[in-house]
Design a protein around this motif. Sequence first.
Motif, mmCIF file in Angstrom:
data_model
loop_
_atom_site.group_PDB
_atom_site.id
_atom_site.type_symbol
_atom_site.label_atom_id
_atom_site.label_comp_id
_atom_site.label_asym_id
_atom_site.label_seq_id
_atom_site.Cartn_x
_atom_site.Cartn_y
_atom_site.Cartn_z
ATOM 1 N N ILE A 130 14.450 -10.711 14.327
ATOM 2 C CA ILE A 130 13.959 -9.361 14.607
ATOM 3 C C ILE A 130 13.352 -8.799 13.333
ATOM 4 O O ILE A 130 13.979 -8.827 12.271
ATOM 5 N N LYS A 131 12.137 -8.296 13.438
ATOM 6 C CA LYS A 131 11.450 -7.738 12.280
ATOM 7 C C LYS A 131 11.964 -6.331 11.990
ATOM 8 O O LYS A 131 12.299 -5.587 12.906
ATOM 9 N N LEU A 132 11.991 -5.985 10.707
ATOM 10 C CA LEU A 132 12.598 -4.734 10.272
ATOM 11 C C LEU A 132 11.530 -3.831 9.654
ATOM 12 O O LEU A 132 11.090 -4.028 8.519
ATOM 13 N N GLY A 133 11.094 -2.830 10.424
ATOM 14 C CA GLY A 133 10.156 -1.843 9.927
ATOM 15 C C GLY A 133 10.876 -0.564 9.552
ATOM 16 O O GLY A 133 12.086 -0.420 9.771
ATOM 17 N N SER A 134 10.130 0.372 9.001
ATOM 18 C CA SER A 134 10.747 1.653 8.640
ATOM 19 C C SER A 134 9.663 2.703 8.424
ATOM 20 O O SER A 134 8.504 2.381 8.148
ATOM 21 N N CYS A 135 10.060 3.957 8.548
ATOM 22 C CA CYS A 135 9.178 5.073 8.236
ATOM 23 C C CYS A 135 10.036 6.277 7.876
ATOM 24 O O CYS A 135 11.233 6.294 8.134
ATOM 25 N N SER A 136 9.400 7.273 7.270
ATOM 26 C CA SER A 136 10.177 8.381 6.720
ATOM 27 C C SER A 136 9.358 9.655 6.669
ATOM 28 O O SER A 136 8.123 9.626 6.632
ATOM 29 N N GLY A 137 10.060 10.777 6.651
ATOM 30 C CA GLY A 137 9.429 12.053 6.363
ATOM 31 C C GLY A 137 9.107 12.203 4.888
ATOM 32 O O GLY A 137 8.421 13.147 4.501
ATOM 33 N N TYR A 138 9.597 11.276 4.054
ATOM 34 C CA TYR A 138 9.274 11.304 2.633
ATOM 35 C C TYR A 138 7.809 10.920 2.404
ATOM 36 O O TYR A 138 7.292 10.011 3.060
#
Length: 280
Positions: A130-138
Amino acid sequence: MPANHYRHTRHYHGPVQAIIFDWAGTLVDFGSFAPTQVLIDAFQGFGIAISMTEARVPMGLAKWDHIAALGRLPAVDARWREKYGFSMRREDVDALYAAFMPLQIERVAHYSTVIPGALPVLATLRARDIKLGSCSGYPRAVMDRLLPHARSQGLVVDHAVATDDLKPGGRPGPWMALANVIELGVSELAACIKVDDTVPGIEEGLAAGMWTVGLSLSGNEVGLSASEVCDLDAEALQQCRAGAVAKLSRAGAHYVIDSIADLPAVVDAIALRLAHGERP
């Protein structure tokens, strides 16, 4: 005969392909203190006191938008008007943001300890391809300080999107989540899970056509440190959990769990639903 009579409904029966994580309150910073405390300090520099509860209300938005939303809260607006004689203007938001940014860059690592359970969970997900992405309000300048700090603790994701990386804007729009889909080469939105501790983050995942998992105890909705949560008696713990679960569920979260440590069982449940052809 209706024009859509022969329309074929496409069903995906494959595995979970990717999980898109938020950062503060999800992967790091149990209780999500880095954004909130720094916002409190930035407003204090302008002679305006805001409470931790107020600072948490717009959590999940891009930080400029977060500051603007705080200024629109009736109580904060009243304090601003009392001091300055007018409601917060765009140039005031710009000035607050300019004061906020160096403080956030300086302090983000101080608050961003990896949340218990995150490392073994990410290892388990990687073992399942499973690929691990991410995003943020930063914004990117803060993410550039946060990512190496997370890496020093053993936490590495495959991709990270900051709120100012994209022109369309941040949450609750789908753009950061979809940017992960493109970068990670995911072929099916229904094969993605968005994990977040805030309402705008859940709305982001829903807008992108993903399964969504809300986090109750580790994030912004409860807003306590890991040690403070451990010190709660059973009744207080359940009250905190129930309030967060209710809010995230109302936002549309498909599942709500205490923290990332509980995620593998939800991934299994979603995988089973996908195998049966269900979509978010």
